[in-house]
Write a protein that holds these residues in place. Structure first.
Motif, PDB file in Angstrom:
ATOM      1  N   ASN A   1      29.863   7.882 -25.184  1.00 54.71           N
ATOM      2  CA  ASN A   1      29.250   7.726 -23.868  1.00 54.71           C
ATOM      3  C   ASN A   1      27.848   8.330 -23.914  1.00 54.71           C
ATOM      4  N   PRO A   2      26.827   7.546 -24.273  1.00 53.21           N
ATOM      5  CA  PRO A   2      25.484   8.115 -24.473  1.00 53.21           C
ATOM      6  C   PRO A   2      24.885   8.725 -23.218  1.00 53.21           C
TER       7      PRO A   2
ATOM      8  N   GLU B   1      22.372  17.257 -21.882  1.00 55.33           N
ATOM      9  CA  GLU B   1      21.216  17.862 -22.551  1.00 55.33           C
ATOM     10  C   GLU B   1      20.069  18.133 -21.585  1.00 55.33           C
ATOM     11  N   GLN B   2      19.820  17.190 -20.681  1.00 52.90           N
ATOM     12  CA  GLN B   2      18.693  17.332 -19.768  1.00 52.90           C
ATOM     13  C   GLN B   2      18.957  18.331 -18.642  1.00 52.90           C
ATOM     14  N   GLY B   3      20.232  18.564 -18.323  1.00 56.29           N
ATOM     15  CA  GLY B   3      20.568  19.537 -17.282  1.00 56.29           C
ATOM     16  C   GLY B   3      20.249  19.086 -15.872  1.00 56.29           C
TER      17      GLY B   3
ATOM     18  N   LEU C   1      22.024  11.795 -29.381  1.00 53.62           N
ATOM     19  CA  LEU C   1      23.338  11.454 -29.913  1.00 53.62           C
ATOM     20  C   LEU C   1      23.550  12.087 -31.286  1.00 53.62           C
ATOM     21  N   ALA C   2      22.549  12.010 -32.143  1.00 58.12           N
ATOM     22  CA  ALA C   2      22.671  12.567 -33.489  1.00 58.12           C
ATOM     23  C   ALA C   2      22.930  14.067 -33.436  1.00 58.12           C
ATOM     24  N   ASN C   3      22.199  14.774 -32.584  1.00 65.32           N
ATOM     25  CA  ASN C   3      22.374  16.222 -32.476  1.00 65.32           C
ATOM     26  C   ASN C   3      23.733  16.581 -31.890  1.00 65.32           C
ATOM     27  N   ALA C   4      24.145  15.847 -30.854  1.00 66.80           N
ATOM     28  CA  ALA C   4      25.412  16.164 -30.189  1.00 66.80           C
ATOM     29  C   ALA C   4      26.605  15.917 -31.105  1.00 66.80           C
TER      30      ALA C   4
END
Length: 340
Positions: A52-53, A60-62, A264-267
């Motif tokens: 779920n992008p 991340e953005q808060g 996505l890559a980081n998460a």
């Protein structure tokens, strides 16, 4: 002995000091930083998932914490639709993301959830084999061991694929493994095939040379954002804020595709090229977020399969669940707002 007024003043000072310490503890965020002391506590328990992008971008953005206050969101990882449904049923989360078929199945079996937003139309599942496998078509799956996570879209993708090949689940051995474990089982040779899910599917393609022997976009149901009915009744304003955040994230991904790849890559702790394969090649997010006819058409086609597999008590109960699954008003209100 000190006068009563002096003792009373000292007591008041101590109480205020303790209250200040408590406020600091309650104001701490999960990352150890200190937020506003008047945040009011958790207002929504929300899942995030690698499939779920939008959820990853929002987290991340808060944005929700900015709108609702520090410490207002409790984030819970969903490792699959089955886990999201389990957490919704247990009230561990208020809103969770699943594929369409698991959402219908959950409601048909008594889970009081409603779909409030459509977050993607993904091709997130296919039938996967290793690069050296002799299997090249679904017809060759007869008698084979196939990994799949029961209660998720890849599992239902597998059942549909078997039907196309003239097979049933009795013609194969389905090994119930969570998605990441299914990938590992395939690569180790413990199973002959795997009903895969991105990003793990893209990962084994690009890193291990695994092959997708059967793909069918129509066999993938949409990504549905679901909420418990009692939460929608008690906190409709919070639900509306979540859906607005999803629309903001949808627009952000459209405007910042490479930024979304990085998120996505980081998460998911995957390489950017794997995230790019999943997000930019196999995921449609520029879709109508309002749950309605396109999702109903897909799920209606699957009803007989759910009955035949014994996953619902009757087709009528499943049809009643489908008729009452969608709650479109939140997405209708947020549609086109871009998070405004």
């Amino acid at each position: 002995m000190r006068p009563f007024s002096a003792r009373l003043a000292a007591l008041a000072t101590a109480v205020l000091a303790l209250a200040g310490l408590a406020g600091c503890a309650q104001g701490e965020n999960t990352d150890g930083s200190v937020g506003a002391q008047d945040s009011g506590g958790v207002k929504v328990r929300l899942d995030y998932a690698y499939y779920n992008p939008e959820s990853l971008v929002i987290k991340e953005q808060g944005w929700l914490e900015q709108e609702l206050g520090p410490g207002s969101v409790e984030w819970v990882l969903s490792q699959g639709s089955n886990k999201a449904n389990e957490n919704l049923r247990a009230k561990a989360i208020d809103i969770g993301s699943t594929a369409g078929t698991p959402a219908l199945l959950a409601r048909a079996n008594g889970s009081p959830i409603r779909t409030i937003d459509i977050y993607s139309r993904p091709e997130w599942s296919a039938i996967v084999v290793t690069k050296d496998s002799p299997i090249t078509s679904p017809e060759q799956l007869r008698g084979k061991k196939i990994a799949a996570t029961q209660g998720t879209d890849p599992y239902f993708f597998l059942l549909q694929t078997l039907a196309v090949a003239g097979l049933t689940r009795d013609d194969v051995e389905i090994i119930n493994l969570q998605h990441s474990d299914g990938k590992l089982a395939l690569e180790r040779g413990d199973v002959d095939a795997w009903a895969g899910l991105d990003p793990f599917m893209a990962q084994t393609e690009l890193e291990a040379g695994s092959r997708l022997i059967y793909r069918n976009l129509d066999f993938n149901s949409y990504g549905l954002l679901n909420a418990n009915e009692d939460f929608l009744q008690s906190k409709p304003d919070i639900a509306a804020a979540v859906v607005r955040a999803y629309e903001r994230a949808r627009q952000w991904i459209k405007d910042n595709p490479e930024g979304a790849v990085t998120t996505l890559a980081n998460a998911a702790s995957i390489k950017p090229e794997i995230a790019r394969q999943q997000l930019l090649t196999r995921t449609q997010i520029d879709i109508d977020p309002v749950p309605g006819e396109p999702q109903r058409e897909v799920l209606n086609r699957l009803l007989p399969l759910l009955v035949a597999d014994g996953l619902v008590r009757s087709e009528q109960e499943a049809r009643t669940a489908l008729d009452t699954l969608f709650e479109p008003r939140f997405a209708q209100e947020a549609k086109g707002a871009g998070g405004a």
